[in-house]
Design an enzyme around this catalytic site. Structure first.
Site, mmCIF file in Angstrom:
data_model
loop_
_atom_site.group_PDB
_atom_site.id
_atom_site.type_symbol
_atom_site.label_atom_id
_atom_site.label_comp_id
_atom_site.label_asym_id
_atom_site.label_seq_id
_atom_site.Cartn_x
_atom_site.Cartn_y
_atom_site.Cartn_z
ATOM 1 N N GLU B 314 2.497 1.761 10.907
ATOM 2 C CA GLU B 314 3.164 3.117 10.607
ATOM 3 C C GLU B 314 4.091 3.608 11.529
ATOM 4 O O GLU B 314 5.170 4.254 11.528
ATOM 5 C CB GLU B 314 1.835 4.116 10.603
ATOM 6 C CG GLU B 314 2.115 5.256 9.458
ATOM 7 C CD GLU B 314 0.788 6.062 9.136
ATOM 8 O OE1 GLU B 314 0.017 5.321 9.077
ATOM 9 O OE2 GLU B 314 0.905 7.070 9.098
ATOM 10 N N GLU B 317 7.434 1.808 10.884
ATOM 11 C CA GLU B 317 7.840 2.606 9.888
ATOM 12 C C GLU B 317 8.713 3.886 10.259
ATOM 13 O O GLU B 317 9.735 3.995 9.892
ATOM 14 C CB GLU B 317 6.813 2.861 8.542
ATOM 15 C CG GLU B 317 7.307 3.176 7.347
ATOM 16 C CD GLU B 317 6.142 3.734 6.402
ATOM 17 O OE1 GLU B 317 5.134 3.330 6.662
ATOM 18 O OE2 GLU B 317 6.541 4.253 5.244
ATOM 19 N N CYS B 340 -3.664 7.539 5.926
ATOM 20 C CA CYS B 340 -4.932 6.988 6.014
ATOM 21 C C CYS B 340 -6.097 7.920 5.259
ATOM 22 O O CYS B 340 -7.252 7.205 5.370
ATOM 23 C CB CYS B 340 -5.072 6.659 7.346
ATOM 24 S SG CYS B 340 -4.474 7.786 8.629
ATOM 25 N N SER B 360 3.721 7.508 4.305
ATOM 26 C CA SER B 360 3.743 6.069 4.951
ATOM 27 C C SER B 360 3.316 5.004 3.812
ATOM 28 O O SER B 360 2.230 5.536 3.099
ATOM 29 C CB SER B 360 2.959 6.050 6.266
ATOM 30 O OG SER B 360 2.726 4.561 6.460
ATOM 31 N N LYS B 399 -12.868 7.292 0.126
ATOM 32 C CA LYS B 399 -12.892 5.902 0.520
ATOM 33 C C LYS B 399 -13.426 4.862 -0.910
ATOM 34 O O LYS B 399 -12.929 3.590 -0.930
ATOM 35 C CB LYS B 399 -13.660 5.357 1.709
ATOM 36 C CG LYS B 399 -12.899 5.892 2.907
ATOM 37 C CD LYS B 399 -11.766 5.237 3.333
ATOM 38 C CE LYS B 399 -10.904 5.811 4.521
ATOM 39 N NZ LYS B 399 -9.544 5.465 4.548
ATOM 40 N N GLU B 402 -10.733 4.953 -3.019
ATOM 41 C CA GLU B 402 -9.637 3.893 -2.582
ATOM 42 C C GLU B 402 -9.870 2.558 -2.754
ATOM 43 O O GLU B 402 -9.030 2.074 -3.221
ATOM 44 C CB GLU B 402 -9.520 4.397 -1.117
ATOM 45 C CG GLU B 402 -8.372 3.823 -0.377
ATOM 46 C CD GLU B 402 -8.070 4.182 0.962
ATOM 47 O OE1 GLU B 402 -9.085 3.951 1.671
ATOM 48 O OE2 GLU B 402 -6.880 3.995 1.414
ATOM 49 N N GLU B 407 -4.367 -1.013 -7.296
ATOM 50 C CA GLU B 407 -3.343 -1.898 -6.353
ATOM 51 C C GLU B 407 -3.975 -2.375 -5.221
ATOM 52 O O GLU B 407 -3.196 -3.154 -4.396
ATOM 53 C CB GLU B 407 -2.087 -0.775 -6.134
ATOM 54 C CG GLU B 407 -2.550 0.486 -5.392
ATOM 55 C CD GLU B 407 -2.898 1.479 -6.139
ATOM 56 O OE1 GLU B 407 -3.421 1.348 -7.334
ATOM 57 O OE2 GLU B 407 -2.763 2.710 -5.695
ATOM 58 N N CYS B 571 -11.844 12.909 9.761
ATOM 59 C CA CYS B 571 -12.970 11.987 9.319
ATOM 60 C C CYS B 571 -14.434 12.439 9.764
ATOM 61 O O CYS B 571 -15.147 12.073 9.004
ATOM 62 C CB CYS B 571 -12.651 10.543 9.572
ATOM 63 S SG CYS B 571 -11.028 10.069 9.113
#
Ligand SMILES: Cc1cc2nc3c(=O)[nH]c(=O)nc-3n(C[C@H](O)[C@H](O)[C@H](O)COP(=O)(O)O)c2cc1C
Ligand code: SF4
Ligand code: SF4
Ligand code: SF4
Ligand code: SF4
Ligand code: FES
Lengths: 405, 644
Positions: B314, B317, B340, B360, B399, B402, B407, B571
């Protein structure tokens, strides 16, 4: 839709020419204006009987946020079963109601007024809008009303959607704000934190029309009527088992017996005073007075003749509340359901006296712990019917069980 | 009176959250009107600031008043009414949580009326509550159960429903709704509307028909739910819980043909002790490693490894974007947003899809780990990836969603097979008969080993930003972060302020760009004298503030890099963390996390030896290279507000 003229007595409002009350009020300073209302001893006609001048004083003193304004809301939700006097006022005396709102606006310094109109009264909307347009043309609404520099006030109409609880002033405000119609925590009160969190006076239709009458005829004339703690005249919506149901004007403080004589209901076995949320008064107590210090009422009088089944009456009211509770707080949401369930058990002769006693205590809990007036008053009818007609309520336990037990 | 039935539940109320509110959220409570007022509670006098609730005042003198709809993170509702007390001079009882003290009062908290009312209210709740404690996720940690005990419920005074009325909604990977157990406290509604400003849940119907529902009564998977699970953490009962896959994890452990590895994120380690009766803020990292081995996991890895990897990807990037914008003068999506937090990502996909280019493209650490395990790790250890089951211990319910995104299979397999929450893992450990707090500590398994302190602080709001800055500052300036910030603690990005922005002037640039990224950015000269502007926002309500500001071209639109976390506190306050939650509990967890960072031998992601080895052995074309793009980066879906 045709509106039947339900007036059964001449009303004080007949004698008041439009414009007179407002003109008299606008001659006074703002503090004298509230002092006049105070001198009349007027108490709110919506049911709770809160002194109108006190409410206005609080709103007048309250602060407005930057860029906002104060509001006057006319509560025309008229949802209480057995009440229809506001409809008569809005149909025939609308100018007096709007004048009352304008006087209230002058008193507290409001610039916006809202008439919250019961959904079912939507047919009244065109004539009311026309009346507002007329008042604007006449300079009685808009800018610099009555040639008073800086006194700007206008009124808009907003429609309710059929929820009884939206007659409760804070639920009404939530509804105006586009939320679910659910009562707020109080304090803070609307006079301080109302519509859009600004100071807001919510008054009943009749309260506001009466204000106009007080300015037209003087506070003394008003105070001369009624009892010491319940001044003036009041409209009553009379229905049920009597010869002449309709809208009546009486001075407050008259006894139920006197009222029943006037409406032709002297053989009644009970009268429900104050609508579904009111209390059921049995014949032996017909000497009680219709006044805030005795049996308080927003004007709904339902007469029950000798043949009426009082348990069925209670059932009817509880069905109403089970649906109309906003569902927010536990005592009211679940309590009304349990009381109705209890009535069905009583009907089938399946309710023990011990459980009935528990239900009566539950009724007390609802009165004490509910968040708003709906839950606080919804058990009233049930409790008074159980208290005054135990033989009708419990009688069928024996009957249904074949007379044994 | 007609009874207008709602035919379009959810459409009749624009969530309060849709009204714009200013940026200073949470509101500054110190602005409350000055002055004190005295209250007498059960005979004890106490002075409190005007406007204090009776509940708070009672706490001050040690008087316990039960509550249910009240929650320290939420607006006052005053709906359950179990907190009622008697105030002298008042006709009715008053809800202590909702009653502000503005004049001297005398209060009694356990008179006959009060006790009767509370007992009745609990009985009324139980009368419509359909559920059995034995088979409930909240057994032993349920506020309704506790109340029933406190008020001596020994029979169902007003009956008890035994047959289900409302089918469970198990459509979502993340949140299960079992409305049979709902007592209509509306904490979830206030969480979703006011705290998170998503607005998925709302009360519909009136009177006894009232229930909590979604837009048009749709399944949760078909509305704009971002899976944050914040509603779960604040539900007092078992009506909301995470979609538990621990049975499948047990099945994998029991299957001898499967190689079951688990990665653990920093936040669960800082909180799982709470499930074993410890005070919040006692880190259990080493003990947890031991417990997971005992429970049967073949390998235990530290998600921080891929947190460090994320920073490199990241961070690179970001440098590329800055280079594109400042040197190549290309139109570039800036500020870059972190990716994230899957709750935040879905929030953006629903409400700000036009900003997807700003996200990102780096996967979250959880997903990077899954991909690395099923490729590099599998190759290195000669294990067929189809026999590897990857489990992720996460503080998060999102999560779970996710790892099921279609994908997320760049390894050729499902990168992460199961996401477990902290609560579910505590349950598994208990089931295995392990008492976590008394275990000996052990380390993480190779080849990923013990990661850096930078990875650890990912768990707290501001942590990703701090980690990224530690690396970016060192790479770009060639200076040690310690030169600029004492002990490399970049304090300005820490804390619980909802939105924070800091500016970092770049005083000098390194003569050489590290080889690993030189092909993307040949020189750092273009950054000389530039002031790096970064911001941090946690909780989607705050994220929304920032996004609205960016949309309006406000100061946040000038930022280069913004860290967004879906959950309040980051988190450590995730929707899979132990219940209850409160600002104090989250602070205690944050302390544990920063302590672990301070105690780490290596504290900067780019110094993580395992990460560097990964780049030399496997991702040989470096961060944001071809291979890393294939494995470690992803794309997003424009979802919009109207779906299904
Ligand atoms: C459930 C409920 C329903 C009510 N409905 C009405 C109504 O329909 N009209 C009304 O004027 N007041 C109604 N009220 C009373 C209002 O809350 C408020 O007290 C009144 O509008 C104040 O006006 P007043 O001071 O002029 O009486 C209701 C109160 C409750 C608790
Ligand atoms: S008492 Fe009834 S109507 Fe009033 S807030 Fe409670 S549930 Fe709603
Ligand atoms: S929600 Fe609470 S009371 Fe209900 S079954 Fe679960 S643990 Fe028991
Ligand atoms: S998981 Fe988050 S977005 Fe979904 S309903 Fe719960 S609070 Fe709302
Ligand atoms: S689902 Fe939980 S938090 Fe939401 S109203 Fe029901 S009991 Fe309360
Ligand atoms: S905790 Fe006060 S009303 Fe629910």
């Amino acid at each position: 839709m045709t509106v039947i003229d339900s007036r059964k007595t001449p009303l004080t409002f007949d004698s008041i020419a439009p414009g007179v009350g407002l003109a008299a009020a606008l001659k006074l300073s703002r503090s004298d204006l509230i002092a006049t209302v105070a001198a009349s001893n007027l108490r709110g006609r919506g049911g709770a009987g809160f002194p109108t001048a006190t409410k206005w004083n609080l709103a007048a003193a309250a602060k407005v946020s930057e860029g906002e304004c104060k509001f006057v809301v006319c509560n025309a939700d008229e949802g209480e079963p057995g009440t229809f006097k506001d409809r008569v006022l809005l149909t025939e005396y609308a100018p007096l109601v709007f004048e009352g709102m304008t006087i209230a606006a002058r008193a507290i310094g409001a610039t916006r007024g809202i008439l919250y109109l019961r959904g079912e009264y939507v047919y009244l909307r065109p004539p009311l809008d026309a009346e507002l347009a007329r008042l604007r043309r006449a300079g009685a609404l808009g800018r610099n009303i009555g040639a008073l520099a800086g006194f700007d006030f206008d009124i808009e109409i907003r429609m309710g959607a059929g929820a009884y609880v939206c007659g409760e002033e804070t639920a009404l405000i939530e509804s105006l704000e586009g939320q679910r119609g659910e009562p707020r925590n109080r304090p803070p009160f609307p006079v301080d934190t109302g519509f859009r969190d600004q100071p807001t006076v919510v008054n009943n239709v009749e309260t506001l029309a009466t204000v106009t009458a007080i300015f037209a005829n003087g506070p003394e004339a008003f105070r001369a009527l009624g009892s010491e703690r319940s001044a003036g005249f009041k409209l009553f919506s009379v229905s049920g088992d009597c010869d002449a149901p309709g809208v009546y004007e009486f001075p407050l403080g008259l006894t139920l017996r006197e009222l029943l004589e006037k409406v032709g209901g002297t053989n009644a076995k009970a009268v429900q005073v104050g609508g579904a949320s009111g209390v059921c008064v049995p014949a032996k107590a017909f000497d009680r007075r219709l006044a805030f210090e005795d049996v308080a009422t927003g004007g709904s009088i339902i007469v029950f003749g000798p043949h009426r089944d009082m348990l069925a009456v209670a059932k009817n009211f509880m069905e109403f509340f089970r649906e109309e509770s906003c569902g927010q707080c536990t005592p009211c949401r679940e309590g009304n359901h349990k009381l109705l369930e209890g009535i069905l058990m009583l009907e089938r002769g399946e309710c023990s006296t011990a459980y009935l006693r528990e239900l009566c205590l539950l009724g007390e809990t609802m009165q004490l712990a509910s968040k708003c007036g709906l839950g606080q008053s919804s058990p009233n009818a049930f409790l008074s019917i159980v208290e005054h007609f135990p033989e009708e309520v419990l009688g069928r336990s024996f009957a249904a069980a074949g007379g044994e037990r | 009176m007609s009874t207008v039935k709602e035919t379009h539940p959810g459409t009749d109320r624009a969530p309060v959250s849709q009204n714009p509110r200013p940026l200073n959220y949470p509101p500054d409570s110190s602005k409350a009107i000055g002055g004190e007022v005295s209250v007498q509670i059960d005979g004890q006098d106490v002075k409190v600031p005007i406007g204090t609730s009776l509940l708070e005042a009672a706490k001050k003198v040690g008087v316990h008043i039960p509550t249910l709809c009240h929650h320290p993170d939420l607006k006052v509702a005053g709906v359950c009414r179990v907190c009622v007390v008697e105030v002298e001079g008042q006709r009715t009882l008053q809800a202590a949580c909702a009653y502000p003290v503005t004049s001297p009062l005398k209060v009694h908290t356990h008179t006959r009326k009060v006790r009767q009312a509370r007992r009745h209210i609990v009985d009324l709740m139980l009368s419509t509550h359909c559920g059995e404690c034995y088979s409930c996720k909240r057994n032993n940690n349920c506020e309704l159960q506790t109340l029933a005990k406190e008020y001596g419920v020994d029979f169902y005074r007003f009956g008890h429903v035994k047959t289900s009325r409302i089918p469970k909604d198990e459509s979502s990977y993340s949140v299960v709704r079992d409305m049979d157990k709902c007592i209509l406290c509306r904490r979830c509604v206030r969480t979703c509307i006011d705290l998170q400003e998503v607005g998925v849940l709302e009360a519909i119907g009136r009177g006894h028909e009232t229930r909590i529902s979604t837009y048009l009564d749709k399944a949760l998977a078909e509305v704009v739910c971002i899976n944050c699970g914040q509603c779960i953490n604040r539900c007092p009962t078992g009506a909301l819980h995470a979609n538990d896959t621990s049975d499948e994890v047990w099945r994998a452990i029991d299957d001898p043909t499967k190689h079951v590895v688990i990665q653990t994120a920093p936040s669960p380690r800082a909180a799982i002790g709470e499930c074993f009766g410890l005070e919040p803020g006692v880190p259990m990292t080493g003990q947890l490693n031991t417990a997971l081995k005992l429970a049967g996991f073949d390998k235990v890895f530290d998600t921080n490894f891929t947190a460090d990897l994320t920073i490199l990807e990241e961070g690179t990037e970001l440098l590329v974007r800055l280079h594109d914008a400042l040197v190549k003068k290309q139109p570039t999506a800036l500020p870059q947003f972190t990716s994230c937090s899957p709750g935040w990502v879905k929030f953006l996909e629903h409400f700000y899809p036009e900003y997807i280019p700003n996200l990102s493209s780096a996967k979250s650490p959880q997903q990077m780990f899954g991909a690395v395990i099923k490729t590099w790790y599998a190759q290195r250890n000669g294990i067929d990836p189809k026999d590897i089951v990857t489990v992720a211990l996460m503080p998060c319910s999102a999560k779970k969603f996710e790892c099921n995104r279609p994908e997320m299979g760049s390894s050729g397999f499902k990168d992460v097979d199961f996401g477990l929450t902290t609560r579910e893992m505590a349950q598994m450990i208990q089931e295995a008969g392990i008492h976590l707090p008394t275990l000996a500590k052990s380390g993480f398994d190779d080849p990923f080993g013990d990661a850096t302190g930078s990875g650890v602080i990912f768990g707290a709001t501001g942590g990703v930003m701090e980690a990224a800055l530690r690396t970016v500052i060192e790479l770009v300036t060639g200076l040690k972060v310690e030169k600029l910030f004492e002990h490399a603690n970049i304090v300005p990005v820490r804390g619980f302020e909802g939105v924070r922005m800091i500016e970092l002037p770049i005083p000098q640039v390194a003569a050489e760009v590290p080889e690993i990224i030189r092909k993307h950015v040949p020189s750092f000269d273009f950054l000389k004298g530039v002031t790096l502007k970064v911001a941090v926002a946690h909780g989607t309500a705050n994220a929304k503030r920032v996004m609205e500001d960016i949309r309006a071209g406000g100061p946040f639109s000038e930022c280069h890099f913004i860290e967004f976390m879906g959950c309040p506190g980051g988190c450590l306050g995730g929707g899979g963390q132990p219940i209850p939650t409160s600002p104090e509990i989250r602070q205690a967890r944050a302390k544990a996390i920063y302590a672990e960072d301070a105690g780490s031998a290596v504290r900067k992601s780019h110094e993580n030896p395992a990460v560097l080895r990964l780049y030399t052995e496997f991702l040989t074309d470096g961060p944001c290279g071809h291979k890393s793009h294939e494995l470690l980066h992803t794309h997003y879906t424009s979802r919009g507000k109207q779906i299904g």
